[in-house]
Scaffold this active site. Structure first.
Site, PDB file in Angstrom:
ATOM      1  N   GLY A  12      42.171  35.358  55.242  1.00 11.77           N
ATOM      2  CA  GLY A  12      43.095  34.863  54.310  1.00 11.77           C
ATOM      3  C   GLY A  12      44.297  35.106  54.466  1.00 11.77           C
ATOM      4  CE1 TYR A 151      39.692  33.689  41.641  1.00 14.54           C
ATOM      5  CE2 TYR A 151      40.440  34.460  39.547  1.00 14.54           C
ATOM      6  CZ  TYR A 151      40.468  34.440  40.978  1.00 14.54           C
ATOM      7  OH  TYR A 151      41.255  35.161  41.831  1.00 14.54           O
ATOM      8  CE  LYS A 155      38.381  36.225  43.677  1.00 15.00           C
ATOM      9  NZ  LYS A 155      38.497  36.584  44.842  1.00 15.00           N
TER      10      LYS A 155
END
Length: 280
Positions: A12, A151, A155
């Protein structure tokens, strides 16, 4: 910065923390292997970095693509010393609102992409008897907030796998750090890095309000990504790097508040917790 030149593999890397890391490491003279879904965008963002830079187009959800990237990195520079699993994106919506596809796509990148990289790089690090794996999670992976359940789940997974990975690879001289940033002024809250449920349900008014608060923060986040990148790089130079690295005052305060709440909740039910054994 480092005692000797290292090879860094960063996923990324075309924007945000990843791009900051790439630029700082190249200035420091390190070998940098950077991956992105869009190779043209990555090369344009980095500019003209020289022979120490190897840009690669990689699909992190495809194990063969990841394997080819790791092999290319090792072939080019002879080692893979530091891996920074930075790739990921945000996803907002209640569990009911997000489709199975939206949810699975999020886990494919945020969790399974990270696992794919670790799986492919560990044979090299075991052979070297050295290495450092840095997984970029989020403060949402320690204490989530309304409207971001999937999300947070992704995580939380990154935090959990990092904790166990650290124990599993310690004997090979491989170190692990999981980074939990708060709000930093990157493109994270832009459309290119954030998915919001395509089919919102009107009754989830508080979720919409939570999303609005975060989206309105875009461009005003207090965290400086250049400072975050430097902190991550500095950790690699430490003899005993931390397993957990909180970045940002907001991340630190939220984590400590969560720790306090957990202690109170656990102690509240201590007697019940301890009463589960068979009676003598």
């Amino acid at each position: 910065m480092m005692e000797s030149k290292k090879t860094w593999l960063i996923t990324g890397a075309s924007k945000g923390f990843g791009l900051c890391l790439v630029r700082q490491l190249l200035i420091a003279g390190e070998h940098v292997v950077a991956t992105s879904r869009n190779l043209t965008e990555l090369i344009a963002a980095v500019g003209n970095p020289g022979e120490n830079f190897l840009p690669l187009q990689v699909d992190l959800t495809n194990e063969d693509s990841v394997a080819a990237a790791v092999t290319a990195a090792h072939h080019q520079f002879g080692s893979v010393d530091v891996v920074i699993n930075n790739a990921g994106y945000g996803i907002g919506g209640s569990i009911e609102e997000l489709t199975d596809r939206e949810t699975r796509d999020s886990f494919d990148v945020n969790v399974f992409g990270t696992i794919n990289v670790i799986r492919k790089v560990m044979p090299i690090m075991r052979a070297q008897q050295s290495g450092h794996i840095i997984n970029i999670a989020s403060i949402a992976g320690i204490t989530g907030v309304s409207g971001w359940a999937v999300y947070a789940a992704a995580k939380f997974s990154v935090v959990g796998l990092s904790e166990v990975l650290a124990d599993d690879v310690r004997a090979f001289g491989v170190k692990v750090t999981v980074v939990a940033p708060g709000a930093f002024r990157t493109s994270f809250l832009s459309k290119e890095s954030l998915v919001i449920a395509e089919n919102p349900i009107n009754e989830y008014r508080e979720v919409r309000e939570a999303h609005a608060r975060y989206l309105n923060m875009n461009g005003q986040q207090p965290g400086d990504p250049e400072k975050a990148a430097k902190a991550i790089i500095d950790v690699v130079g430490e003899e005993n790097p931390p397993l957990y690295l909180l970045l940002g005052s907001d991340a630190y305060d939220r984590a400590m508040s969560k720790l306090d709440r957990m202690e109170k909740e656990f102690k509240l039910n201590e007697e019940l917790s301890r009463s589960m054994a068979y009676s003598a």
